[in-house]
Structure formats: C-alpha cells, structure tokens
Design a protein around this motif. Sequence first.
Motif, mmCIF file in Angstrom:
data_model
loop_
_atom_site.group_PDB
_atom_site.id
_atom_site.type_symbol
_atom_site.label_atom_id
_atom_site.label_comp_id
_atom_site.label_asym_id
_atom_site.label_seq_id
_atom_site.Cartn_x
_atom_site.Cartn_y
_atom_site.Cartn_z
ATOM 1 N N GLU A 278 -3.289 5.691 -2.290
ATOM 2 C CA GLU A 278 -4.269 6.635 -1.780
ATOM 3 C C GLU A 278 -3.620 7.966 -1.422
ATOM 4 O OE1 GLU A 278 -7.239 4.825 1.035
ATOM 5 O OE2 GLU A 278 -5.714 3.272 1.192
ATOM 6 N N ASN A 279 -4.396 9.025 -1.550
ATOM 7 C CA ASN A 279 -4.112 10.336 -0.947
ATOM 8 C C ASN A 279 -2.937 11.089 -1.567
ATOM 9 O OD1 ASN A 279 -6.105 9.472 0.824
ATOM 10 N ND2 ASN A 279 -4.661 8.975 2.468
ATOM 11 N N LEU A 280 -2.524 10.739 -2.779
ATOM 12 C CA LEU A 280 -1.393 11.410 -3.410
ATOM 13 C C LEU A 280 -1.870 12.498 -4.360
ATOM 14 C CD1 LEU A 280 0.807 8.317 -4.319
ATOM 15 C CD2 LEU A 280 1.114 9.865 -2.375
ATOM 16 N N LYS A 281 -0.993 13.453 -4.642
ATOM 17 C CA LYS A 281 -1.176 14.373 -5.760
ATOM 18 C C LYS A 281 -0.120 14.020 -6.800
ATOM 19 C CE LYS A 281 -1.324 19.174 -7.305
ATOM 20 N NZ LYS A 281 -1.219 20.616 -6.922
ATOM 21 N N ILE A 282 -0.556 13.883 -8.062
ATOM 22 C CA ILE A 282 0.337 13.488 -9.147
ATOM 23 C C ILE A 282 0.167 14.477 -10.286
ATOM 24 C CG2 ILE A 282 0.938 11.647 -10.756
ATOM 25 C CD1 ILE A 282 -0.339 9.671 -8.775
ATOM 26 N N THR A 283 1.263 15.029 -10.786
ATOM 27 C CA THR A 283 1.145 16.052 -11.820
ATOM 28 C C THR A 283 2.381 16.083 -12.719
ATOM 29 O OG1 THR A 283 0.624 18.395 -12.197
ATOM 30 C CG2 THR A 283 2.140 17.900 -10.393
ATOM 31 N N ARG A 284 2.186 16.579 -13.941
ATOM 32 C CA ARG A 284 3.245 16.881 -14.906
ATOM 33 C C ARG A 284 4.080 15.654 -15.307
ATOM 34 N NH1 ARG A 284 6.816 21.924 -14.136
ATOM 35 N NH2 ARG A 284 7.422 20.913 -12.183
ATOM 36 N N SER B 187 0.840 -1.196 0.000
ATOM 37 C CA SER B 187 0.000 0.000 0.000
ATOM 38 C C SER B 187 0.875 1.246 0.000
ATOM 39 C CB SER B 187 -0.915 0.027 1.228
ATOM 40 O OG SER B 187 -1.823 -1.053 1.215
ATOM 41 N N LEU B 188 0.600 2.157 -0.936
ATOM 42 C CA LEU B 188 1.221 3.481 -0.934
ATOM 43 C C LEU B 188 0.178 4.465 -0.429
ATOM 44 C CD1 LEU B 188 3.009 3.630 -4.427
ATOM 45 C CD2 LEU B 188 3.996 2.979 -2.228
ATOM 46 N N VAL B 189 0.435 5.070 0.707
ATOM 47 C CA VAL B 189 -0.548 5.952 1.331
ATOM 48 C C VAL B 189 0.093 7.307 1.576
ATOM 49 C CG1 VAL B 189 -2.064 6.320 3.304
ATOM 50 C CG2 VAL B 189 -1.680 3.999 2.437
ATOM 51 N N GLY B 190 -0.407 8.317 0.895
ATOM 52 C CA GLY B 190 0.057 9.666 1.159
ATOM 53 C C GLY B 190 -0.523 10.178 2.465
ATOM 54 N N VAL B 191 0.295 10.854 3.234
ATOM 55 C CA VAL B 191 -0.161 11.461 4.494
ATOM 56 C C VAL B 191 -0.573 12.903 4.198
ATOM 57 C CG1 VAL B 191 0.472 12.146 6.832
ATOM 58 C CG2 VAL B 191 1.324 9.972 5.876
ATOM 59 N N ILE B 192 -1.830 13.229 4.443
ATOM 60 C CA ILE B 192 -2.326 14.586 4.231
ATOM 61 C C ILE B 192 -2.252 15.328 5.563
ATOM 62 C CG2 ILE B 192 -4.260 15.999 3.467
ATOM 63 C CD1 ILE B 192 -5.263 13.565 1.902
ATOM 64 N N LYS B 193 -1.490 16.398 5.591
ATOM 65 C CA LYS B 193 -1.290 17.159 6.825
ATOM 66 C C LYS B 193 -1.689 18.606 6.601
ATOM 67 C CE LYS B 193 2.143 17.896 10.465
ATOM 68 N NZ LYS B 193 3.544 17.646 10.896
ATOM 69 N N GLU B 194 -2.760 18.999 7.280
ATOM 70 C CA GLU B 194 -3.292 20.353 7.145
ATOM 71 C C GLU B 194 -3.509 20.721 5.680
ATOM 72 O OE1 GLU B 194 -0.630 22.907 9.271
ATOM 73 O OE2 GLU B 194 -1.295 22.192 11.240
ATOM 74 N N GLY B 195 -4.044 19.781 4.939
ATOM 75 C CA GLY B 195 -4.370 20.014 3.537
ATOM 76 C C GLY B 195 -3.233 19.780 2.566
ATOM 77 N N GLU B 196 -2.027 19.606 3.038
ATOM 78 C CA GLU B 196 -0.873 19.396 2.157
ATOM 79 C C GLU B 196 -0.689 17.901 1.873
ATOM 80 O OE1 GLU B 196 1.022 21.761 0.675
ATOM 81 O OE2 GLU B 196 -0.465 23.150 1.496
ATOM 82 N N ARG B 197 -0.457 17.592 0.619
ATOM 83 C CA ARG B 197 -0.299 16.206 0.200
ATOM 84 C C ARG B 197 1.133 15.913 -0.244
ATOM 85 N NH1 ARG B 197 -5.141 13.373 -2.019
ATOM 86 N NH2 ARG B 197 -6.963 14.540 -1.312
ATOM 87 N N ALA B 198 1.463 14.654 -0.224
ATOM 88 C CA ALA B 198 2.670 14.204 -0.905
ATOM 89 C C ALA B 198 2.419 14.328 -2.403
ATOM 90 C CB ALA B 198 2.982 12.764 -0.537
ATOM 91 N N THR B 199 3.331 14.996 -3.116
ATOM 92 C CA THR B 199 3.138 15.303 -4.528
ATOM 93 C C THR B 199 4.223 14.658 -5.369
ATOM 94 O OG1 THR B 199 2.082 17.427 -4.026
ATOM 95 C CG2 THR B 199 2.981 17.146 -6.244
ATOM 96 N N LEU B 200 3.808 13.823 -6.322
ATOM 97 C CA LEU B 200 4.730 13.289 -7.312
ATOM 98 C C LEU B 200 4.682 14.210 -8.524
ATOM 99 C CD1 LEU B 200 4.125 10.720 -5.483
ATOM 100 C CD2 LEU B 200 4.766 9.393 -7.505
ATOM 101 N N ASP B 201 5.791 14.841 -8.829
ATOM 102 C CA ASP B 201 5.886 15.831 -9.906
ATOM 103 C C ASP B 201 6.896 15.342 -10.932
ATOM 104 O OD1 ASP B 201 6.273 18.012 -11.566
ATOM 105 O OD2 ASP B 201 6.287 19.481 -9.950
ATOM 106 N N GLY B 202 6.393 15.038 -12.135
ATOM 107 C CA GLY B 202 7.270 14.551 -13.196
ATOM 108 C C GLY B 202 8.027 15.633 -13.918
#
Length: 505
Positions: free
Chosen positions: A143-149, A110-125
């Motif tokens: 779960e819970n990740l932001k992925i972009t670019r 399981s890959l689980v992003g920790v959301i802290k005060e609205g901030e997510r772990a972000t994978l940016d290509g």
Amino acid sequence: MSKGKVILSAVLVAAAFAGGTYYGGKNSAPVITSSAGGASFTGGYDKSQDIQSQAGTTDVVDLKATGNVIVVNEGELIMDAVKAAEPGDTIQIMPGTYHETVYVDKESISLVGVIKEGERATLDGKGVLNDAILYSGNNFAVENLKITRYKGNGIMGQAGNNFVIRNNVIVDTGIYGIFPQLGKNGVVEHNVISGIEDAAIYVGMSDNIQVAYNDVFESVAGIEIENSRHAIVEHNYVHNNTGGILAFITPGLPIKTTYDVIIRNNFVVDNNHENFAIPGSMVAMIPPGSGIVVWAGDDVIIEGNIITNNKTAGILISDHISFGNATGDPDSEPYPDRTMILDNVMMKNGYDTIDEVKALMLTEFKQGDADIVKVGGGIDSCIINRHRYVTVGVDDWKECDFTNTDNIDTYLLDKPVPPRDIDASERGKIAYLGICTGCHTYSGTMIGPPVQIIQALYMDNPEGLAEWIANPTKKREDYPEMPPQNYLDEETRLAVAKYMLSAKN
C-alpha cells in the motif's frame, strides 16, 4: 477487429434487395425495461461448492494480529527488512527514493509506504531494473507506494493468495503495472496507474478478485481480466487507453477459461490512445477507441457503466477467429457465450470506427456510430433496452430475464483461503504457472516467444535453459529482452526449466 478478418461476400448484394422492406415499415414501440427494482442476477460464483473457501473458514490464522513493525528509512534497503521479517510483520517504508527490486516469498507480510505531507516512498527503477515488487507469499499487502521507471512490472504476484494491492501510484513500469498471477481471493483498489505498454491492471489466471476505485490511463489496456474467473470490476475511472476494460481468453495458457466477470459502474471514456504495445503481443491487436472488449470470455455482465467517446465502439464482443487470430489451442473454446448487457449510458462511441465495423454495419443496413459491436460465434447472450444503442450483431439476442446484479456484493471470500500446498515435485510447475505464463503461451505470442519455440531451442538441455532464465540475453529482434529471474534459487530455476521443456499445452 484485425484487418482481413471480416469478409463481405457476394451474398450481401442479394441481401440488399431483400432488405428494402426494413426501411419501408413503421417502427414499433420499444420494450422499455427498468433496472430499478427488477429481477436481480442469481447465477455466478457458488461459494458452497468451493473447497478452498470451505477450508479457509477454519484453517487460516491471522498472523498480522500479532506481528511486529519494521521501519525502513531512506538510504536503507527494503529487501533487508523483508529478509529480517517474520510472518505477520508489517514493513513501514518512510518517504524517500529506493532503487531496488523487492521479492517477498514469506507468508503474511505487509509493505506499507508512509505518506508524510504528500510525499511517498518511491521505488525508482531508473529505467534499468526490471521489476519493483514481486510476491509469492500468501496474505500479502502492499500500500501507499509510488513506483516508476521499471522495465518489466510494477507489482507482480506469483501464485500468492489473499492479496491486497491498494493506494499505489504506478507510472511507466514497462509491460504491466499491477499483475496478480495465479492468485485467489485478492483486492486491487484505489491505485493510479499510467504509461503501461500492455495492461495497467492485468489479472491473470486468478479467482475471486475485486478490482475497484482505480484510475487507469495512458496505457494500452486499462484493466484486463484474462483467463480468470469470479471477478468484479467496478467503480473505476478508465480513460485515454487504447482499450478500456477487457475480458479475455488467451489461448495457450494452462488455465483455459475466463468466466463469471461483472463489469459495472465504471467510467469508460475517451479510450482512443494510440496502440504502443510490443509488436506481435496479444494487446497489439486492440484497435484504438475500444471501450469494453469481451474476447471469447463467457458469462460477462456489463452493467451501469458510463461508456462515452470511444471512437471504434463502446462495447466490442468477438471470438478468437474474428478478432486478431484463430487460436492454435484446441482446448481453448473460442466463442464468447452468455454475454449479458444491462443498462449502460453510451454516447458518442464509434464516431471514427475501423473499416471492418463499417462493413459489418452494412450487412444489417445500420447507420450511425456504433455503441455495441458483436462479431463471430457465441450463444445465449442477452440485452435489455437495445433500442437505446446503435448495435450490430445483437439483433438475435434475447431479452435478459434480470435487470441488475444487486444480489452480488462481492466475489471475495469471507475468510482467507489456505496457502497452496506445493509438493517439492511441483515446484517447477507452480513457478512456471505463476511466473512464465505471464509472458509465454504454449503455442502463440503473448509477450515472449511461444513455449514450443523454447522447447525446440533447448530440447534436452534444461541446465542451459535454467542458466538463461537467470541471465537472459536478447536473441531475437522480434521479441523484447527478457528480465533476469535470478531472484529464484538455482533449484527452482532448474525445476522450471524441466517443467517448461516437458509442457504440452
């Protein structure tokens, strides 16, 4: 429908005279069917006939019940944690920005992003990397990740069963946002996805799938069920795409069918975005303003959706011959059989439709803005309360003998299904099905060139093709650059190359 596919003949001139009686008669009282408390659909998936389902009741152990937690902090590599993980472990990713491709080929991770005060772990290509997350392991969750670019895919499954893709934010990840391929028993829910040049959510060659509570917008296709079976698409907000929800059969893929798809209780609104798909790709044919599209898929039920403000039509149903191009795959049956349209709320669709739809409406002396458009062949379809909609092509459809799908809660299985038992001799085949067929069909254009062209180029040189798979270069201007598949080991790349060069459909 693509230009030139709908042809009006001189026969219509004679038909116009015969049609005079249509306008001279009185309207008869419509048959009003209530969907509340009526008969419920009793067909669809039969779990008792599914061998994998029966095996799954006893043969799969829940490793996650005893797994460890590995924490990844900003500045560290997620991939290092994956390498260190054992089956059953959970990798928690702390808020921050990570520039990498993560490939998971282990079971029960399981890959689980920790959301802290609205901030997510972000994978940016950074607009350079091709894929964010690739998984081939079974019992996988992200779960819970932001992925972009990224240039290729946000999250892609490669023949992994029992997956959960939940609560991710995916923006501008190239061809696909979420792309489970060749998987069984999977959930895609509560994701927000936008800016995808093919499909925001693309379920390919998969079975027993639940796609629910997602927000998809500003993409070419919102949600696409393609060459897949036993799928429920419900409670999604699908808006400002070129096409909203699609149930497709793409010719030339190893799995030839799409059937048993329920599309219900979705908001399908304002899907009028310009089509910015890769020229020549399958979805490049979708006319802007298409709410729900059934293209050669069978046993598709459309129920309880709010379908509004889609300028071409609310619902489009077509065969391979009339929509886009005729199939070059003799094993791919081209007609949409048993489409079933129950109660839906449809308003303000078809207000700026394409010329082909206008021509079709003239053949039935219809006026107004098209809610439902059916063109081409297909058998045994049905509809209730047809008088509510402006339709073309469905006058000969029968009344459905059921009014709802209340009997069917989900097509997900009670227990995880076992992993695929992959013999070493089938390594190339499974990798081909799980990876290559996401962009290549045997004889037609999907994203990349047809397999037949690749076979002609490499013929008796699998080693050369394997090397190119690892380090591709752009060879043709009419196709996008292929992302490198160098995360695959050398033996697997060679096995894929050999299988691809021997494939016959």
